[in-house]
Design a protein around this motif. Sequence first.
Motif, mmCIF file in Angstrom:
data_model
loop_
_atom_site.group_PDB
_atom_site.id
_atom_site.type_symbol
_atom_site.label_atom_id
_atom_site.label_comp_id
_atom_site.label_asym_id
_atom_site.label_seq_id
_atom_site.Cartn_x
_atom_site.Cartn_y
_atom_site.Cartn_z
ATOM 1 N N LYS A 5 2.702 8.334 4.571
ATOM 2 C CA LYS A 5 1.967 7.706 2.934
ATOM 3 C C LYS A 5 0.918 6.570 3.051
ATOM 4 O O LYS A 5 1.513 6.035 4.940
ATOM 5 N N THR A 6 0.430 5.986 2.768
ATOM 6 C CA THR A 6 -1.104 4.978 2.838
ATOM 7 C C THR A 6 -0.117 4.042 3.544
ATOM 8 O O THR A 6 0.291 3.453 2.390
ATOM 9 N N CYS A 7 -0.348 3.130 4.404
ATOM 10 C CA CYS A 7 0.337 1.815 3.994
ATOM 11 C C CYS A 7 -0.632 0.768 3.803
ATOM 12 O O CYS A 7 -1.918 0.976 3.116
ATOM 13 N N THR A 8 0.118 0.473 2.655
ATOM 14 C CA THR A 8 -0.530 -1.105 1.516
ATOM 15 C C THR A 8 -1.165 -2.154 2.227
ATOM 16 O O THR A 8 -1.655 -2.968 1.399
ATOM 17 N N LYS A 9 -0.432 -1.840 3.410
ATOM 18 C CA LYS A 9 -1.400 -3.915 4.061
ATOM 19 C C LYS A 9 -2.560 -3.319 4.075
ATOM 20 O O LYS A 9 -3.187 -4.599 4.254
ATOM 21 N N CYS A 10 -2.904 -2.603 5.192
ATOM 22 C CA CYS A 10 -4.792 -2.049 5.179
ATOM 23 C C CYS A 10 -5.351 -1.266 4.408
ATOM 24 O O CYS A 10 -6.380 -1.071 4.733
ATOM 25 N N ASN A 11 -4.335 -1.396 3.372
ATOM 26 C CA ASN A 11 -4.677 0.129 2.461
ATOM 27 C C ASN A 11 -5.879 1.893 3.024
ATOM 28 O O ASN A 11 -6.365 1.828 3.111
ATOM 29 N N GLY A 12 -4.622 1.718 4.072
ATOM 30 C CA GLY A 12 -5.369 3.124 5.393
ATOM 31 C C GLY A 12 -6.361 3.167 5.843
ATOM 32 O O GLY A 12 -6.494 3.990 6.352
#
Length: 396
Positions: free
Chosen positions: A176-183
């Motif tokens: 799933k997309t990383c929420t810390k760097c928004n992908g």
Amino acid sequence: MAEKRDYYEVLGVSKDASADDIKKAYRKMAIKYHPDKNPGDKEAEEKFKEAAEAYDVLSDTEKRAKYDRYGHSMGPQFGGAGGAGGQYYSSSMNMEDIFSNFGDIFGDIFGNHGRGSYGYSAQPRKRVNKGTDLRITVKVTLKDIMDGVEKKLKIPRLVACEHCNGTGAKDGTAFKTCTKCNGTGYINTVQQTIFGPQQAQHVCDQCNGEGKIISESCSYCNGTGVVKKDEIVSFKIPAGVEDGMVLTMRGQGNAPRHGGVNGDLLIVIQEEKNSELIRDGIDLIYNLMLDFPTAALGGSAEIPTVGGRAKVKIAAGTQPGKVLRLRGKGLPKMNSSVRGDLLVNVMVYVPENLTSAETAAIESLKDQPNIVPTESTSKRIFSRLRHIFNKENRGE
């Protein structure tokens, strides 16, 4: 080509400097010679590169140990151009290598991983996972050292899980997309540097720059991406190796968690002592004990070599301490056509128990002029014996 300076001299530290002292010394050099502070100054750029090369070696425990032992040759390595053996450490870094390898240091000082306005991309490289190294000890005989030897060993090591392709995610796709760097894989921050505020971009520490994280773990490896497996590793030990040498097989160590680059396999050479031959560098030494009649009258003697047995001629009147040299019967020098010699140290046996007939025969010779040693003969023999003892001590 100019001779390389000693790495400790380059950083201005002593040979017993701690890791922290080495890092502080390098930071000081990096600030002094950084390209942003010395635009267009080629000499400063070379000093900057020289300091980085020194730090690359001295900050790594294994590289530093090899450097302390072998100097700039850094000892033989496996891998790279040239195949097994014969590879020596060489650190011809360019500026991009320096900023990428030591971004943790430059980030603290300059921001943007130290690139500043020097013309390199401000986007940092994501950290590549590397597996741990494996270390094994391999015993070798003089015959192995003479000719080189192929070895096959079963080694337990971590390998990439085949069910998730080493990712740790179920089927290799459960992300799933990383929420810390928004992908994006990167995070922007503002840092205060000696040049004022500068925007810095860092690899996201949550996804390691991938922009995605695992949503469901692989059940076969429990989300690690690696499993333990016994594997057969084949390798060649080159002729001329020495006890304590460490040969390196690149990429033959453990696989890293969640993919990346395998660690290395470190092969420590342990030389088995020979019961008859003593090693002295590339020369071999054999202590030959002759009986008195053969030493006095001449004859022949059989001696061991690495490849079998050989006969040597004994001249009449051979004295204790005489050295017979069999050229080319020693060991090869690693990565060279040079070969050592087999040195035969002659010693004469004095019988400890005699029959009455033997005693009478020797008594009849005791006062003969050719039997009694002169002062000059005694000095010559003692000098030779000292040479033998020194060789034996070096071979222990």
